[in-house]
Every structure is written in C-alpha cells, then in structure tokens.
Design an enzyme around this catalytic site. Structure first.
Site, PDB file in Angstrom:
ATOM      1  N   LYS A   1       0.861  -1.177   0.000  1.00 43.86           N
ATOM      2  CA  LYS A   1       0.000   0.000   0.000  1.00 43.86           C
ATOM      3  C   LYS A   1       0.902   1.233   0.000  1.00 43.86           C
ATOM      4  O   LYS A   1       1.940   1.245   0.696  1.00 43.86           O
ATOM      5  CB  LYS A   1      -0.887  -0.032   1.251  1.00 43.86           C
ATOM      6  CG  LYS A   1      -1.896   1.112   1.342  1.00 43.86           C
ATOM      7  CD  LYS A   1      -2.782   0.968   2.589  1.00 43.86           C
ATOM      8  CE  LYS A   1      -3.821   2.077   2.687  1.00 43.86           C
ATOM      9  NZ  LYS A   1      -4.710   1.930   3.855  1.00 43.86           N
TER      10      LYS A   1
ATOM     11  N   SER B   1     -10.013  -0.300   7.231  1.00 46.13           N
ATOM     12  CA  SER B   1      -9.449  -0.193   5.881  1.00 46.13           C
ATOM     13  C   SER B   1      -8.770  -1.426   5.311  1.00 46.13           C
ATOM     14  O   SER B   1      -8.382  -1.421   4.151  1.00 46.13           O
ATOM     15  CB  SER B   1      -8.455   0.965   5.831  1.00 46.13           C
ATOM     16  OG  SER B   1      -9.154   2.165   5.647  1.00 46.13           O
TER      17      SER B   1
ATOM     18  N   SER C   1      -9.698   2.136   3.079  1.00 49.08           N
ATOM     19  CA  SER C   1      -8.814   2.848   2.192  1.00 49.08           C
ATOM     20  C   SER C   1      -7.833   1.976   1.421  1.00 49.08           C
ATOM     21  O   SER C   1      -7.261   2.445   0.436  1.00 49.08           O
ATOM     22  CB  SER C   1      -8.009   3.868   3.006  1.00 49.08           C
ATOM     23  OG  SER C   1      -7.192   3.219   3.969  1.00 49.08           O
TER      24      SER C   1
HETATM   25  N1  GLN Z   1     -13.178   4.589   6.621  1.00 50.31           N
HETATM   26  C1  GLN Z   1     -12.545   5.006   7.832  1.00 50.31           C
HETATM   27  C2  GLN Z   1     -12.088   6.432   7.693  1.00 50.31           C
HETATM   28  O1  GLN Z   1     -12.323   7.023   6.689  1.00 50.31           O
HETATM   29  C3  GLN Z   1     -11.405   4.091   8.159  1.00 50.31           C
HETATM   30  C4  GLN Z   1     -10.231   4.308   7.287  1.00 50.31           C
HETATM   31  C5  GLN Z   1      -9.081   3.444   7.669  1.00 50.31           C
HETATM   32  O2  GLN Z   1      -9.223   2.407   8.308  1.00 50.31           O
HETATM   33  N2  GLN Z   1      -7.904   3.917   7.303  1.00 50.31           N
HETATM   34  O3  GLN Z   1     -11.514   6.989   8.593  1.00 50.31           O
END
Ligand code: GLN
Length: 484
Positions: A76, A175, A151
C-alpha cells in the site's frame, strides 16, 4: 502462470519450475495489461523488483528456502519504501521519495518478498471507497462500476483480480477488512502494537495498524508471521513473541466459544448479508464451535467516537505538511503565511481538509472537554464491552459490512453515509483488537465478508478459525471473471 497460494508458488520456485524473475515479468505484464481499468496501482517498480528477483533466484539456487522468498507482492502506498515514491494517495506527497523503508517493508524484504509496485488508496487512508485518492478511484474487479472499499482499495482490488499474490494494507477503522469483504478476499488487521508503525505514514496513531490482504487465511498467516514483531523505533510496538501462525491454522476449534453480538445483526443489514451470515454460523458450529448471541452495548457509539478521535489525531499528524519540510509546495508564495496556506489548500483533497477541520475543532480550547475527552471516555466503554465479551467467548463474529460494494460516486456527496459503512469494523480499532474478514458468500455477483474478532494478540486463533472455515467453504476460491 496462475497464482494459487503462496505454498504452491514457493514449491514451484524451489523445484525450479519457475523463477522469481519469470514471476515478476508475468505479474508486471498482467498489471500493465489489466490495471488500466482497475487503477489499483499508483506506481510500478520494475527495476527494483527485477533486482530483488535476481537476488532471490540466486538464493534459491543456493538452496535457500522461505515461504515468501522470490514471490511478487505490492505495498500500500502508505508504507515508506526507500528510493521509491510514497504518496499516501495525496497530491501533498506526489513528489515524495521516501529516504528509508518502513519496518514492515524491511521485514518483508528480509524474508525475500519482491515488491512490484505501490497500490492506490484513499488520500492519507481517509475513506471507505478509495475514491478520495489524488490518482483517481479504484474499480472493484467484480463490477467496475462499484467501489472496492477503502482505504486499502488498491491492495484489495489487485489481490482480488489476482494481479499479485498478496499485498499489505493498513486499518485505522476498517481499511483492511472492509475492502477485503467488498472484493471477496481475506484481510487481517492485527492487534494494535503487533506490526510496526515505523515508516507507515500516520493517520490516527492510536488506531493505525498494518496488516495483510491475501486470497486465503493460510496465505495471510504466512505473510503476517514475516511482517509482525517488536520494533523499538515504534514506541507503541509490543515486545511479544510472534507465533508461527501458519503452523497453527489447523489447531482444533472444538469447544471454542463464539459470540455473535446482536448489534451486528440488527436492522440495516442487507438480507443477502444476513442470509450468508446465518449459513456461516452453522458452518462454524460444524467445526466444533459453540455459537451464541451476545451484546456489545456501546458499539452503536463507535462511529461518532471514532469521528472525534481519528480526526483529532489526524489534525496533529498532518500538521507536518506545511510546504516547507517536504511534500507539495505552492508556487510563488507572496510570504510565509501564503506559502503555508496555499500549500495545504492545494496539496490536500476535500476529505482530508474535512478531517483536519473536525480534528482542530474538537481539540480547540472550549470544545476539548465536550468532544475529545468525552470521546476518549466512550472509547474506554467500548473497549470494556469487548473485554467483558472476551471473558465468555474466544471469538466474536458478524458481518464485516452491512452490504456489498456500493456504486462509485454513490456516497461521495454524503460523508456520513460513507462513514456508516464502517459501523461493524471501527469498534475493533477503538479497542485495539485483532480481526479478519473472510469471504462468506455473494449478494448477486458481489462478495460479502464475515468478520472474526479475537482477543488481543490472538491472531493465531482468528487465523485458525478463518482457515478452517475456508476448508469447508470455497468462497475464497472464487475469482472475478475477466481478469485472466
Ligand atoms: N473509513 C474510515 C475512515 O475514513 C477508516 C479508514 C481506515 O481504516 N484507514 O476513517
């Protein structure tokens, strides 16, 4: 060659049926041919990959072995990779080349993993759909009109389309698990402190945790055991021995107790998800587990709590992007204030700015007690709910998300509906616990995921549960059509 499991690939390499260089060439060819539609990669690292592959081939020909040695993978784009662009999906870091490797990158390199590129993601990992990336949205290989989740959507889409055998991800509020669920693969978020955050670009430091996206629990176990472990450069890293997860996946589950929090099956869950869950629970019982309903009474507060704590930490972490030290710098600033203001205005996208605004607000004098301190107290309640549940149960299980993948653009205009997609995943981060998502069926042609949550540092337990579930189901073997 088709990529079917790390063990099979490692065996083919050891037997001389293929080479790491050949695997890297095949993977890069496939990505170049197919990723135009998916947009799962931000950068490809051909030269770095071929150099690592040649080293791996030399090691293999000397008789060295290793479960990841010579096998291509992707990181990532939130993990710093020495000499390679590390963007976190943001214009702010579009021109940033990391001067060192993240702890996770270092460990996987040491195990002989061969990075072929960096995957697309929501900007600074803020999002649930991979639509907030500076590099454009990622498609879901099951339906290009749908999101792959986020994400870590680039990693998930790349693994789901079998472009790479596995990829790394990070999980602050879901995410890893949510994109794994929406793309029909396996994703594990370890216990907070299990995997080094050194060199992992920070979003919300008390919640962020690195992990793995792979087709199966067995593969995830092989990667996690190479990736996890104490790192003195991360002050929250925990000095606990790392079990050999892959050797423990067949441990008997007889008599293990599974709680199904009723908050996970309450209203708002799509019928196809509920039906898949009901079948999955029977199958888990069939593995020898005792399954019963339980409750996490404060779980409903996890989304609002998270959206105070995470933006607060993000606003502090993102203060370093000032146009001076590194990253994007506005052109021809009139003066220093103009440099700061325009660099941040032009370098950050809308969702990141929203989080910085919320975070700065809840930390400001006069609102700190009302929002931030209160959220910290509620966080303790949520963590206590999990602690109490784990006095009775070995695992907690439920759907990973309330529904299958939504359409691209469907939730971008409504941040709150986007935030609610993480309703089942966020509590786990607030409590710092390990959890994974495994494919448990379909809604039409779209996969849905089963979440398995464990006690702190019981990654071995959830991987065994996931693996044995995958011995009696074949959802994880389903590959989206058209990605050959
Ligand atoms: N969707 C959540 C956010 O926008 C979690 C994102 C994540 O786990 N990085 O904060």
């Amino acid at each position: 060659m088709t990529l079917h499991g790390l063990k099979a690939i490692a065996a083919a390499l050891a037997a001389g049926e293929t080479t790491s260089v050949a695997l890297v060439e095949a993977v890069l060819e496939k990505i170049e041919r197919l990723d135009g539609k998916l947009n799962s990669f931000v950068s490809l690292t051909r030269d770095v990959a071929l150099r690592a592959a040649r080293r791996a081939d030399a090691a293999i020909s000397r008789g060295e072995t290793g479960s990841l040695l010579g096998i291509p993978m992707a990181h990532k784009d939130i993990f710093c990779t020495e000499g390679v662009k590390t963007s976190a999906g943001s214009r702010m870091l579009d021109s940033f080349t990391a001067p060192y490797d993240a702890g996770v990158v270092e460990r996987l390199k040491h195990a002989g993993a061969v990075m072929v590129g960096k995957t697309n993601m929501d900007e600074f990992a803020m999002g649930s759909s991979s639509e907030t990336s500076f590099y454009g949205p990622v498609g879901n290989p099951w339906d290009l009109g749908r999101v792959p989740g986020g994400s870590s959507g680039g990693s998930a889409a790349a693994v789901a389309a079998r472009l790479v055998p596995y990829a790394t991800g990070t999980d602050t509020g879901g995410s890893i698990r949510q994109p794994a669920a929406l793309t029909g693969i396996t994703g594990i978020k370890p216990t907070y402190g299990r995997v080094s955050r050194y060199g992992m670009i920070a979003f919300a430091s008390s919640l962020d945790q690195g992990g793995v996206l792979a087709p199966s629990a067995e593969d995830a176990a092989l990667v996690l055991e190479a990736m996890a472990g104490f790192d003195p450069r991360d002050s929250t890293s925990v000095d606990e021995p790392v079990p050999e997860y892959s050797a423990l996946v067949d441990e008997s589950l007889r008599g293990r107790r599974i709680g199904v929090p009723k908050e996970f099956i309450a209203s708002g869950v799509d019928p196809a998800v509920s039906a898949a869950l009901a079948t999955a629970l029977e199958q888990l019982a069939g593995l020898g587990c005792e399954v019963e309903e339980t409750s996490l009474p404060h779980l409903g507060l996890s989304v609002p709590t998270y959206y105070v704590v995470a933006p607060a930490e993000a606003s502090a972490n993102l203060a370093r992007y000032d146009g001076v030290r590194f990253g994007y710098r506005a052109e021809n600033p009139a003066n220093l204030t103009d440099l700061y203001e325009r660099s941040r205005r032009e370098g950050f996208g809308a969702e990141v700015k929203r989080r910085i605004l919320i975070g700065t607000f809840v930390l400001s004098h006069g609102y700190y007690d009302a929002y931030y301190l209160r959220a910290q107290r509620v966080r303790q309640r949520i963590a206590a709910d999990f602690r109490h549940a784990f006095e009775r149960y070995d695992f907690l299980v439920g759907p990973t998300t309330p529904s299958a993948a939504f359409r691209l653009g469907e939730k971008t205009a409504d941040p709150v509906s986007m935030y609610l997609n993480d309703i089942f995943t966020i509590g786990v981060n607030l409590a710092g616990l390990p959890a994974c998502s495994v494919p448990m069926g379909f809604d039409g042609n779209l996969p849905v995921g089963l979440q398995m949550i464990g006690k702190a540092f019981d990654e071995a337990g959830i991987l065994a549960l996931a693996h044995q579930y995958q011995q009696v189901t074949d959802w994880h073997r389903r590959v989206p059509p058209r990605w050959e």
